[in-house]
Motif scaffolding. Structure first.
Motif, PDB file in Angstrom:
ATOM      1  N   ALA A  28      -0.705  -0.595   2.275  1.00 40.01           N
ATOM      2  CA  ALA A  28      -0.485   0.515   1.598  1.00 40.01           C
ATOM      3  C   ALA A  28      -0.730   1.670   2.553  1.00 40.01           C
ATOM      4  O   ALA A  28       0.208   2.819   2.433  1.00 40.01           O
ATOM      5  CB  ALA A  28      -1.494   0.787   0.499  1.00 40.01           C
ATOM      6  N   LEU A  29      -1.758   1.703   3.311  1.00 45.44           N
ATOM      7  CA  LEU A  29      -1.534   2.421   4.760  1.00 45.44           C
ATOM      8  C   LEU A  29      -0.535   2.719   5.378  1.00 45.44           C
ATOM      9  O   LEU A  29       0.037   3.683   5.643  1.00 45.44           O
ATOM     10  CB  LEU A  29      -2.758   2.310   5.555  1.00 45.44           C
ATOM     11  CG  LEU A  29      -3.095   3.252   6.689  1.00 45.44           C
ATOM     12  CD1 LEU A  29      -4.619   3.172   7.096  1.00 45.44           C
ATOM     13  CD2 LEU A  29      -2.306   2.876   8.052  1.00 45.44           C
ATOM     14  N   PHE A  30       0.221   1.552   5.756  1.00 48.68           N
ATOM     15  CA  PHE A  30       1.404   1.734   6.732  1.00 48.68           C
ATOM     16  C   PHE A  30       2.567   2.355   5.631  1.00 48.68           C
ATOM     17  O   PHE A  30       3.273   3.189   6.137  1.00 48.68           O
ATOM     18  CB  PHE A  30       2.060   0.200   6.891  1.00 48.68           C
ATOM     19  CG  PHE A  30       3.221   0.246   7.707  1.00 48.68           C
ATOM     20  CD1 PHE A  30       3.406   0.853   8.974  1.00 48.68           C
ATOM     21  CD2 PHE A  30       4.210  -0.400   6.992  1.00 48.68           C
ATOM     22  CE1 PHE A  30       4.472   0.596   9.432  1.00 48.68           C
ATOM     23  CE2 PHE A  30       5.634  -0.342   7.724  1.00 48.68           C
ATOM     24  CZ  PHE A  30       5.596  -0.040   8.992  1.00 48.68           C
ATOM     25  N   LEU A  31       2.846   1.886   4.382  1.00 43.22           N
ATOM     26  CA  LEU A  31       3.824   2.341   3.551  1.00 43.22           C
ATOM     27  C   LEU A  31       3.641   4.053   3.256  1.00 43.22           C
ATOM     28  O   LEU A  31       4.655   4.577   3.311  1.00 43.22           O
ATOM     29  CB  LEU A  31       3.678   1.778   2.123  1.00 43.22           C
ATOM     30  CG  LEU A  31       3.985   0.416   2.161  1.00 43.22           C
ATOM     31  CD1 LEU A  31       4.233  -0.477   0.959  1.00 43.22           C
ATOM     32  CD2 LEU A  31       5.403   0.180   2.514  1.00 43.22           C
ATOM     33  N   CYS A  32       2.255   4.405   3.441  1.00 42.84           N
ATOM     34  CA  CYS A  32       1.949   5.819   2.960  1.00 42.84           C
ATOM     35  C   CYS A  32       2.292   6.608   4.021  1.00 42.84           C
ATOM     36  O   CYS A  32       3.131   7.584   4.126  1.00 42.84           O
ATOM     37  CB  CYS A  32       0.590   5.946   2.728  1.00 42.84           C
ATOM     38  SG  CYS A  32      -0.047   7.730   2.507  1.00 42.84           S
ATOM     39  N   LEU A  33       2.164   6.096   5.445  1.00 44.65           N
ATOM     40  CA  LEU A  33       2.746   6.764   6.584  1.00 44.65           C
ATOM     41  C   LEU A  33       3.985   6.746   6.744  1.00 44.65           C
ATOM     42  O   LEU A  33       4.684   8.000   7.234  1.00 44.65           O
ATOM     43  CB  LEU A  33       1.915   6.087   7.860  1.00 44.65           C
ATOM     44  CG  LEU A  33       2.352   6.534   9.227  1.00 44.65           C
ATOM     45  CD1 LEU A  33       1.747   7.897   9.466  1.00 44.65           C
ATOM     46  CD2 LEU A  33       1.552   5.561  10.313  1.00 44.65           C
ATOM     47  N   ILE A  34       4.845   5.831   6.437  1.00 43.08           N
ATOM     48  CA  ILE A  34       6.202   5.777   6.560  1.00 43.08           C
ATOM     49  C   ILE A  34       6.849   6.810   5.727  1.00 43.08           C
ATOM     50  O   ILE A  34       7.626   7.527   5.895  1.00 43.08           O
ATOM     51  CB  ILE A  34       6.767   4.210   6.019  1.00 43.08           C
ATOM     52  CG1 ILE A  34       6.414   3.325   7.324  1.00 43.08           C
ATOM     53  CG2 ILE A  34       8.158   4.257   5.974  1.00 43.08           C
ATOM     54  CD1 ILE A  34       7.091   3.521   8.713  1.00 43.08           C
ATOM     55  N   ALA A 281      12.064   6.979  -1.723  1.00 39.55           N
ATOM     56  CA  ALA A 281      10.660   6.260  -1.742  1.00 39.55           C
ATOM     57  C   ALA A 281      10.832   4.811  -2.327  1.00 39.55           C
ATOM     58  O   ALA A 281      10.214   4.350  -1.891  1.00 39.55           O
ATOM     59  CB  ALA A 281       9.906   7.330  -2.124  1.00 39.55           C
ATOM     60  N   PHE A 282      11.596   4.789  -3.512  1.00 43.99           N
ATOM     61  CA  PHE A 282      11.681   3.557  -4.243  1.00 43.99           C
ATOM     62  C   PHE A 282      12.387   2.526  -3.322  1.00 43.99           C
ATOM     63  O   PHE A 282      12.204   1.262  -3.713  1.00 43.99           O
ATOM     64  CB  PHE A 282      12.324   3.746  -5.420  1.00 43.99           C
ATOM     65  CG  PHE A 282      11.439   4.674  -6.525  1.00 43.99           C
ATOM     66  CD1 PHE A 282      10.462   4.132  -7.246  1.00 43.99           C
ATOM     67  CD2 PHE A 282      11.583   5.931  -6.440  1.00 43.99           C
ATOM     68  CE1 PHE A 282       9.538   4.698  -8.207  1.00 43.99           C
ATOM     69  CE2 PHE A 282      10.659   6.537  -7.474  1.00 43.99           C
ATOM     70  CZ  PHE A 282       9.839   5.987  -8.226  1.00 43.99           C
ATOM     71  N   ILE A 290       0.926   5.428  -4.128  1.00 41.06           N
ATOM     72  CA  ILE A 290       1.344   5.618  -2.450  1.00 41.06           C
ATOM     73  C   ILE A 290       2.264   6.766  -2.330  1.00 41.06           C
ATOM     74  O   ILE A 290       2.414   7.365  -1.262  1.00 41.06           O
ATOM     75  CB  ILE A 290       1.959   4.175  -2.059  1.00 41.06           C
ATOM     76  CG1 ILE A 290       0.620   3.191  -2.096  1.00 41.06           C
ATOM     77  CG2 ILE A 290       2.285   4.314  -0.733  1.00 41.06           C
ATOM     78  CD1 ILE A 290       1.000   1.583  -1.825  1.00 41.06           C
ATOM     79  N   ILE A 291       3.416   6.882  -3.283  1.00 39.65           N
ATOM     80  CA  ILE A 291       4.422   7.746  -3.271  1.00 39.65           C
ATOM     81  C   ILE A 291       3.780   9.096  -3.347  1.00 39.65           C
ATOM     82  O   ILE A 291       3.863  10.067  -2.693  1.00 39.65           O
ATOM     83  CB  ILE A 291       5.234   7.651  -4.214  1.00 39.65           C
ATOM     84  CG1 ILE A 291       6.303   6.092  -4.282  1.00 39.65           C
ATOM     85  CG2 ILE A 291       6.195   8.793  -4.360  1.00 39.65           C
ATOM     86  CD1 ILE A 291       7.267   6.070  -5.389  1.00 39.65           C
ATOM     87  N   LEU A 295       4.624  10.667   0.131  1.00 41.97           N
ATOM     88  CA  LEU A 295       5.620  12.090   0.005  1.00 41.97           C
ATOM     89  C   LEU A 295       4.766  13.450  -0.446  1.00 41.97           C
ATOM     90  O   LEU A 295       5.155  14.317  -0.066  1.00 41.97           O
ATOM     91  CB  LEU A 295       6.599  11.901  -1.182  1.00 41.97           C
ATOM     92  CG  LEU A 295       7.505  10.786  -1.079  1.00 41.97           C
ATOM     93  CD1 LEU A 295       8.372  10.621  -2.200  1.00 41.97           C
ATOM     94  CD2 LEU A 295       8.221  10.807   0.442  1.00 41.97           C
ATOM     95  N   GLY A 296       3.819  13.241  -1.490  1.00 45.24           N
ATOM     96  CA  GLY A 296       3.064  14.413  -1.990  1.00 45.24           C
ATOM     97  C   GLY A 296       2.368  15.082  -0.822  1.00 45.24           C
ATOM     98  O   GLY A 296       2.452  16.199  -0.600  1.00 45.24           O
ATOM     99  N   LEU A 297       1.106  14.387  -0.746  1.00 43.99           N
ATOM    100  CA  LEU A 297       0.015  14.973   0.109  1.00 43.99           C
ATOM    101  C   LEU A 297       0.573  15.294   1.592  1.00 43.99           C
ATOM    102  O   LEU A 297       0.433  16.237   2.141  1.00 43.99           O
ATOM    103  CB  LEU A 297      -1.230  14.217  -0.074  1.00 43.99           C
ATOM    104  CG  LEU A 297      -1.886  14.377  -1.322  1.00 43.99           C
ATOM    105  CD1 LEU A 297      -2.974  13.370  -1.390  1.00 43.99           C
ATOM    106  CD2 LEU A 297      -2.133  15.748  -1.684  1.00 43.99           C
TER     107      LEU A 297
END
Length: 387
Positions: A28-34, A281-282, A290-291, A295-297
């Motif tokens: 989840a951390l990696f996906l959030c960064l990407i 993102a999808f 995670i999106i 994307l948001g924050l």
């Protein structure tokens, strides 16, 4: 200055990455960064355009956009917007859509198993969002297309790609040419890119995108006075000896109408820019948490910081081609959105096109400034005229 402007974004990034790790571990951390990197790369042109509009607003409305507007961007477009799509297209209310997003089908299936006691054969959250892409792309593509066309069909003292901008500006003397061109693009996209099932909805969504742009842009212009802008040169700098007001008129400041409509314009503009990021993102994850974090924050906060930096530093006045580059990037994004109605376009291409236009415009601005400085000091080598 830089630390003060970007410090909050950095802090939010750290908090978001920690939250992503606690929510779903290293993956989840990696996906959030990407996703954060994806949003910043896709939205740099958005920040430039935001800055061009924001500097016309009073300090009060600037603060409103940079606070409330960012909350709308974070939670509205990146979290609630996908849920609203499911609500409209699949008949699920936002709570059911959120539950569907948090509980995807087992494995990589696009539908729940037919024998599932709760959702037999129901499409996944990601599938429903993907199915709605043609309508989303048509709305966003036409909104951004009109923004680009209205810029490129307007005569300007300073041009970047003069070989094409000047002929297009002359052609723009024909009334409503931007609407005609956008309408033709919509018809062609619906006819040749949309399938039979989506053709009518693509036409309707594109028409709504055009109406939204015309309405919001018209309302914003209604309360904006030209008196003071005539005392600015093309780069937005004050002409010596003439009064300047780069924000709304005094009447608008008193009533707040100009600021409100420019705020509304920026919110719709941000929404249009967000379509490609949300849909893209999808391709990475369908998890709304995670999106929202990526994307948001992370993404939206950095776009906010870049916007503030451009306004506070006067970057658009110093690098006069940046606005041109941003609008060409918008034109490319609008084209990509319309093409994506029928052909998948990799999100990396979308991001790189915008960065390429902005980078080229920035480098051209640097070269222009060097030539101007050399000419002022009498450098004989500065023989190339300044655009």
């Amino acid at each position: 200055m830089v630390l003060r402007i970007f410090g909050l974004s950095g802090l939010v990034t750290v908090i978001s990455l920690v939250a992503a790790f606690l929510y779903g571990g290293p993956t989840a951390l990696f996906l959030c960064l990407i996703l954060g990197i994806l949003e910043v790369s896709l939205s740099f042109d958005n920040a430039v355009i935001n800055a061009t509009v924001l500097r016309r607003m009073s300090e009060f409305w600037q603060k409103i956009f940079l606070t409330i507007g960012i909350l709308i961007a974070v939670f509205g477009m990146r979290l609630l917007f996908p849920l609203a799509i499911i609500w409209v297209t699949a008949g699920l209310n936002p709570i059911e859509a959120f539950d569907l997003a948090l509980n995807p089908p087992p494995g990589d299936a696009a539908y729940f198993p037919a024998d599932d006691p709760n959702r037999p054969g129901q499409a996944s959250y990601e599938t429903l969002i993907t199915d709605a892409h043609p309508q989303i792309a048509a709305f966003g593509g036409l909104f951004l297309a009109l923004l680009f066309l209205n810029f490129i069909f307007t005569e300007r003292e300073i041009t970047w790609l003069s070989w094409i901008e000047r002929p297009l500006a002359r052609a723009g003397k024909l009334d409503m040419l931007s609407v005609v061109v956008a309408g033709i693009a919509l018809v062609l996209a619906a006819e040749f890119l949309a399938d039979d099932e989506n053709r009518a909805t693509v036409l309707l969504a594109g028409l709504l995108g055009m109406i939204t742009y015309i309405a919001v842009d018209g309302l914003g212009s209604m309360f904006h006075t030209e008196e003071f802008e005539e005392n600015l040169d093309e780069a937005g700098r004050e002409i010596e000896g003439k009064p300047v007001n780069t924000g709304p008129s005094d009447l608008a400041k008193a009533t707040g109408k100009a600021g409100f409509f420019l705020f509304l314009y920026l919110e719709v503009l941000d929404a249009s820019f967000s379509f490609d990021g949300v849909i893209g993102a999808f391709a990475i994850t369908a998890d709304p948490i995670i999106i929202a974090l990526g994307l948001g924050l992370i993404g939206a906060m950095f776009v906010r910081s870049i916007t503030v930096y451009l306004v506070r530093q006067g970057t658009l006045s110093d690098y006069v081609y940046l606005e041109h580059g941003a609008h060409w990037a918008i034109g490319a994004l609008a084209t990509i959105l319309l093409v994506s109605i029928g052909v998948h376009v990799n999100e990396i291409i979308t991001g790189l096109v915008g960065v390429a236009f902005i980078g080229a415009a920035f480098w051209s601005s640097i070269r222009r400034n060097r030539r101007a400085a050399a000419a002022e000091t009498g450098d004989e080598r500065a023989t190339t005229p300044v655009a």
